[in-house]
Design a protein around this motif. Structure first.
Motif, PDB file in Angstrom:
ATOM      1  N   ILE A   9      20.391  36.291  18.799  1.00  0.00           N
ATOM      2  CA  ILE A   9      19.452  35.248  19.237  1.00  0.00           C
ATOM      3  C   ILE A   9      18.769  35.709  20.516  1.00  0.00           C
ATOM      4  O   ILE A   9      19.442  35.981  21.513  1.00  0.00           O
ATOM      5  CB  ILE A   9      20.196  33.921  19.507  1.00  0.00           C
ATOM      6  CG1 ILE A   9      20.924  33.443  18.253  1.00  0.00           C
ATOM      7  CG2 ILE A   9      19.223  32.849  20.004  1.00  0.00           C
ATOM      8  CD1 ILE A   9      21.986  32.380  18.529  1.00  0.00           C
ATOM      9  N   GLY A  10      17.437  35.805  20.500  1.00  0.00           N
ATOM     10  CA  GLY A  10      16.677  36.138  21.702  1.00  0.00           C
ATOM     11  C   GLY A  10      16.132  37.551  21.691  1.00  0.00           C
ATOM     12  O   GLY A  10      16.898  38.517  21.743  1.00  0.00           O
ATOM     13  N   LEU A  11      14.810  37.677  21.642  1.00  0.00           N
ATOM     14  CA  LEU A  11      14.167  38.992  21.569  1.00  0.00           C
ATOM     15  C   LEU A  11      13.189  39.193  22.724  1.00  0.00           C
ATOM     16  O   LEU A  11      12.034  39.562  22.534  1.00  0.00           O
ATOM     17  CB  LEU A  11      13.447  39.164  20.230  1.00  0.00           C
ATOM     18  CG  LEU A  11      14.332  39.084  18.982  1.00  0.00           C
ATOM     19  CD1 LEU A  11      13.483  39.169  17.725  1.00  0.00           C
ATOM     20  CD2 LEU A  11      15.406  40.168  18.993  1.00  0.00           C
ATOM     21  N   GLY A  12      13.671  38.938  23.933  1.00  0.00           N
ATOM     22  CA  GLY A  12      12.878  39.230  25.118  1.00  0.00           C
ATOM     23  C   GLY A  12      12.877  40.717  25.400  1.00  0.00           C
ATOM     24  O   GLY A  12      13.231  41.536  24.542  1.00  0.00           O
ATOM     25  N   SER A  13      12.482  41.097  26.607  1.00  0.00           N
ATOM     26  CA  SER A  13      12.353  42.514  26.943  1.00  0.00           C
ATOM     27  C   SER A  13      13.676  43.263  26.835  1.00  0.00           C
ATOM     28  O   SER A  13      13.697  44.460  26.540  1.00  0.00           O
ATOM     29  CB  SER A  13      11.785  42.672  28.355  1.00  0.00           C
ATOM     30  OG  SER A  13      12.615  42.051  29.315  1.00  0.00           O
ATOM     31  N   MET A  14      14.798  42.575  27.050  1.00  0.00           N
ATOM     32  CA  MET A  14      16.112  43.195  26.901  1.00  0.00           C
ATOM     33  C   MET A  14      16.634  43.043  25.474  1.00  0.00           C
ATOM     34  O   MET A  14      17.118  44.007  24.864  1.00  0.00           O
ATOM     35  CB  MET A  14      17.102  42.558  27.873  1.00  0.00           C
ATOM     36  CG  MET A  14      16.766  42.764  29.336  1.00  0.00           C
ATOM     37  SD  MET A  14      16.882  44.483  29.861  1.00  0.00           S
ATOM     38  CE  MET A  14      18.650  44.711  29.818  1.00  0.00           C
ATOM     39  N   GLY A  15      16.521  41.860  24.931  1.00  0.00           N
ATOM     40  CA  GLY A  15      17.089  41.572  23.626  1.00  0.00           C
ATOM     41  C   GLY A  15      16.535  42.410  22.499  1.00  0.00           C
ATOM     42  O   GLY A  15      17.264  42.784  21.568  1.00  0.00           O
ATOM     43  N   ILE A  16      15.257  42.753  22.576  1.00  0.00           N
ATOM     44  CA  ILE A  16      14.656  43.512  21.480  1.00  0.00           C
ATOM     45  C   ILE A  16      15.259  44.903  21.385  1.00  0.00           C
ATOM     46  O   ILE A  16      15.612  45.380  20.305  1.00  0.00           O
ATOM     47  CB  ILE A  16      13.109  43.560  21.595  1.00  0.00           C
ATOM     48  CG1 ILE A  16      12.497  44.212  20.366  1.00  0.00           C
ATOM     49  CG2 ILE A  16      12.668  44.243  22.868  1.00  0.00           C
ATOM     50  CD1 ILE A  16      12.731  43.471  19.075  1.00  0.00           C
ATOM     51  N   GLY A  17      15.417  45.572  22.532  1.00  0.00           N
ATOM     52  CA  GLY A  17      16.021  46.904  22.515  1.00  0.00           C
ATOM     53  C   GLY A  17      17.478  46.869  22.114  1.00  0.00           C
ATOM     54  O   GLY A  17      17.956  47.709  21.329  1.00  0.00           O
ATOM     55  N   MET A  18      18.210  45.888  22.628  1.00  0.00           N
ATOM     56  CA  MET A  18      19.630  45.766  22.310  1.00  0.00           C
ATOM     57  C   MET A  18      19.843  45.512  20.819  1.00  0.00           C
ATOM     58  O   MET A  18      20.684  46.149  20.173  1.00  0.00           O
ATOM     59  CB  MET A  18      20.248  44.634  23.131  1.00  0.00           C
ATOM     60  CG  MET A  18      20.242  44.893  24.632  1.00  0.00           C
ATOM     61  SD  MET A  18      20.668  43.418  25.600  1.00  0.00           S
ATOM     62  CE  MET A  18      22.435  43.302  25.280  1.00  0.00           C
ATOM     63  N   SER A  19      19.078  44.599  20.276  1.00  0.00           N
ATOM     64  CA  SER A  19      19.253  44.241  18.867  1.00  0.00           C
ATOM     65  C   SER A  19      18.844  45.377  17.932  1.00  0.00           C
ATOM     66  O   SER A  19      19.453  45.566  16.865  1.00  0.00           O
ATOM     67  CB  SER A  19      18.456  42.971  18.539  1.00  0.00           C
ATOM     68  OG  SER A  19      17.082  43.143  18.813  1.00  0.00           O
ATOM     69  N   LYS A  20      17.843  46.145  18.321  1.00  0.00           N
ATOM     70  CA  LYS A  20      17.444  47.300  17.501  1.00  0.00           C
ATOM     71  C   LYS A  20      18.573  48.323  17.420  1.00  0.00           C
ATOM     72  O   LYS A  20      18.875  48.860  16.348  1.00  0.00           O
ATOM     73  CB  LYS A  20      16.174  47.934  18.066  1.00  0.00           C
ATOM     74  CG  LYS A  20      14.910  47.151  17.746  1.00  0.00           C
ATOM     75  CD  LYS A  20      13.746  47.532  18.643  1.00  0.00           C
ATOM     76  CE  LYS A  20      13.361  48.976  18.558  1.00  0.00           C
ATOM     77  NZ  LYS A  20      12.218  49.287  19.443  1.00  0.00           N
ATOM     78  N   ASN A  21      19.206  48.586  18.558  1.00  0.00           N
ATOM     79  CA  ASN A  21      20.327  49.534  18.548  1.00  0.00           C
ATOM     80  C   ASN A  21      21.501  48.992  17.741  1.00  0.00           C
ATOM     81  O   ASN A  21      22.197  49.750  17.053  1.00  0.00           O
ATOM     82  CB  ASN A  21      20.763  49.835  19.979  1.00  0.00           C
ATOM     83  CG  ASN A  21      19.785  50.757  20.690  1.00  0.00           C
ATOM     84  OD1 ASN A  21      19.261  51.692  20.084  1.00  0.00           O
ATOM     85  ND2 ASN A  21      19.539  50.507  21.964  1.00  0.00           N
ATOM     86  N   SER A  42       7.826  36.514  15.127  1.00  0.00           N
ATOM     87  CA  SER A  42       7.059  37.734  14.879  1.00  0.00           C
ATOM     88  C   SER A  42       7.425  38.855  15.838  1.00  0.00           C
ATOM     89  O   SER A  42       7.153  40.028  15.576  1.00  0.00           O
ATOM     90  CB  SER A  42       5.555  37.444  14.987  1.00  0.00           C
ATOM     91  OG  SER A  42       5.225  36.978  16.283  1.00  0.00           O
ATOM     92  N   ARG A  43       8.039  38.500  16.971  1.00  0.00           N
ATOM     93  CA  ARG A  43       8.452  39.541  17.914  1.00  0.00           C
ATOM     94  C   ARG A  43       9.515  40.450  17.299  1.00  0.00           C
ATOM     95  O   ARG A  43       9.740  41.556  17.776  1.00  0.00           O
ATOM     96  CB  ARG A  43       8.967  38.904  19.203  1.00  0.00           C
ATOM     97  CG  ARG A  43       9.337  39.905  20.272  1.00  0.00           C
ATOM     98  CD  ARG A  43       9.405  39.288  21.650  1.00  0.00           C
ATOM     99  NE  ARG A  43       9.977  40.198  22.614  1.00  0.00           N
ATOM    100  CZ  ARG A  43       9.359  41.234  23.169  1.00  0.00           C
ATOM    101  NH1 ARG A  43       8.099  41.489  22.842  1.00  0.00           N
ATOM    102  NH2 ARG A  43       9.957  42.023  24.030  1.00  0.00           N
ATOM    103  N   GLY A  44      10.126  40.024  16.228  1.00  0.00           N
ATOM    104  CA  GLY A  44      11.161  40.822  15.582  1.00  0.00           C
ATOM    105  C   GLY A  44      10.671  41.706  14.461  1.00  0.00           C
ATOM    106  O   GLY A  44      11.486  42.230  13.689  1.00  0.00           O
ATOM    107  N   GLU A  45       9.364  41.936  14.376  1.00  0.00           N
ATOM    108  CA  GLU A  45       8.832  42.737  13.265  1.00  0.00           C
ATOM    109  C   GLU A  45       9.436  44.143  13.217  1.00  0.00           C
ATOM    110  O   GLU A  45       9.796  44.646  12.145  1.00  0.00           O
ATOM    111  CB  GLU A  45       7.303  42.811  13.349  1.00  0.00           C
ATOM    112  CG  GLU A  45       6.622  41.489  12.986  1.00  0.00           C
ATOM    113  CD  GLU A  45       5.116  41.553  13.142  1.00  0.00           C
ATOM    114  OE1 GLU A  45       4.613  42.599  13.616  1.00  0.00           O
ATOM    115  OE2 GLU A  45       4.440  40.565  12.798  1.00  0.00           O
TER     116      GLU A  45
END
Length: 317
Positions: A9-21, A42-45
């Motif tokens: 949950i949460g795809l901000g500037s930190m969350g997007i990189g963490m979740s991708k890994n 859409s930030r999770g594309e």
């Protein structure tokens, strides 16, 4: 035994990189794909392209997942997400891991709510900016039930982070550790900003100062200096801050609040907070990095808020 389902949950500037890994790790391990949500889905594309599965709501993530991670902007958002997780249905036996920077009292409140609903909560704030999140080089500070820590550790070190600092079962301890680290970070940034303005006003020059900082104090301090020298402190009007100044202001206020509660003065943190607030006042509506205190210090020293590099980048000179 069914495979563990992990959610985010949460795809901000930190969350997007963490979740991708995390999704890359799950895919490589042959585990079920990450299920995620975000206020702006859409930030999770890019995450979806890696195989992760979007759902519309927090309840959708919580109802489907055994381990739920979050990384969000502030205490109020975390409290709201906690309530949604609890409202999602039976969460008995699940683990909720929050990687946000929040007040220790918030961590305790969330832990109590989650525990009362039959699940376990781990406070796991991280040290490192967005590039470190992208590179999987964060430092995790974990606190919570030992059984929950054991379950989540395979997703931390070597996946989203480079190391883990374990703080025991008291979730407030990890939040306090993160706040202590933030006291250092914001103080470093304040002092380095002042030194850069001093170097410019005296004619010494920022390049000379940055070489000194690099040679004398190493790559971490040099990276703080480069937030100034490369214009990161004040992104282009249509750009995005690496770490938004509003979040840094929230973190500094948490530090000052906790310090006040135990009779400690944080003079440098207070000055840095004032400069970050001043930067917002001087540039309302513009994206600003946590290092934008530099612009405020420039302004107080009869310099333009923006360096020539920033003005050339933005086409204003």
């Amino acid at each position: 035994m069914a495979a563990t389902q992990v959610g985010w949950i949460g795809l901000g500037s930190m969350g997007i990189g963490m979740s991708k890994n995390l999704q890359k790790h799950l895919s490589k391990a042959g585990s079920p794909s990450l299920i995620y949500t975000n206020r702006t889905l859409s930030r999770g594309e890019l995450l979806q392209e890696l195989g992760a599965i979007p759902v519309e709501t927090v309840k959708g993530v919580a109802s489907k997942c055994d381990i739920i991670f979050s990384c969000v902007s502030n205490d109020a958002v975390l409290q709201g997400i906690t309530d949604e997780i609890i409202a999602s249905g039976d969460i008995q036996g699940k683990v909720y891991v929050d990687c946000s920077t929040v007040h220790p009292d918030t961590s305790k409140t969330v832990s109590n709510k989650i525990s009362a609903a039959g699940a376990e909560f781990v406070a796991a704030p991280v040290f490192g900016a967005a590039p470190m999140a992208e590179a999987g080089k964060l430092i995790f500070v974990t606190a919570g039930p030992p059984t929950a820590i054991t379950r989540i550790t395979p997703y931390l070190s070597g996946v989203m982070g480079k190391s883990i600092i374990e703080m025991g079962p008291d979730v407030a301890k990890s939040s306090l550790t993160k706040i202590a680290g933030n006291i250092c970070v914001v103080s470093f940034m304040e002092v380095i900003s002042e030194a850069h303005v001093f170097a410019e006003k005296t004619g010494l020059g920022s390049p000379t100062l940055e070489k000194l900082l690099s040679d004398m104090f190493g790559p971490v301090i040099e990276s703080y200096s480069k937030r100034i020298s490369t214009g990161i402190y004040a992104p282009a009007p249509d750009g995005k801050a690496g770490f938004d100044v509003s979040l840094a202001i929230k973190d500094a206020r948490h530090a000052l609040n906790c310090a006040s509660g135990v009779g400690v003065k944080l003079d440098v943190s207070g000055i840095a907070l004032d400069h970050m607030v001043k930067a917002q006042q001087l540039q309302p509506g513009r994206p600003l990095d946590s290092s934008s205190m530099y612009g405020a210090i420039r302004y107080e020293s009869a310099l333009d808020f923006f360096t020539d590099l920033c003005k050339k980048r933005d086409g204003s000179i």
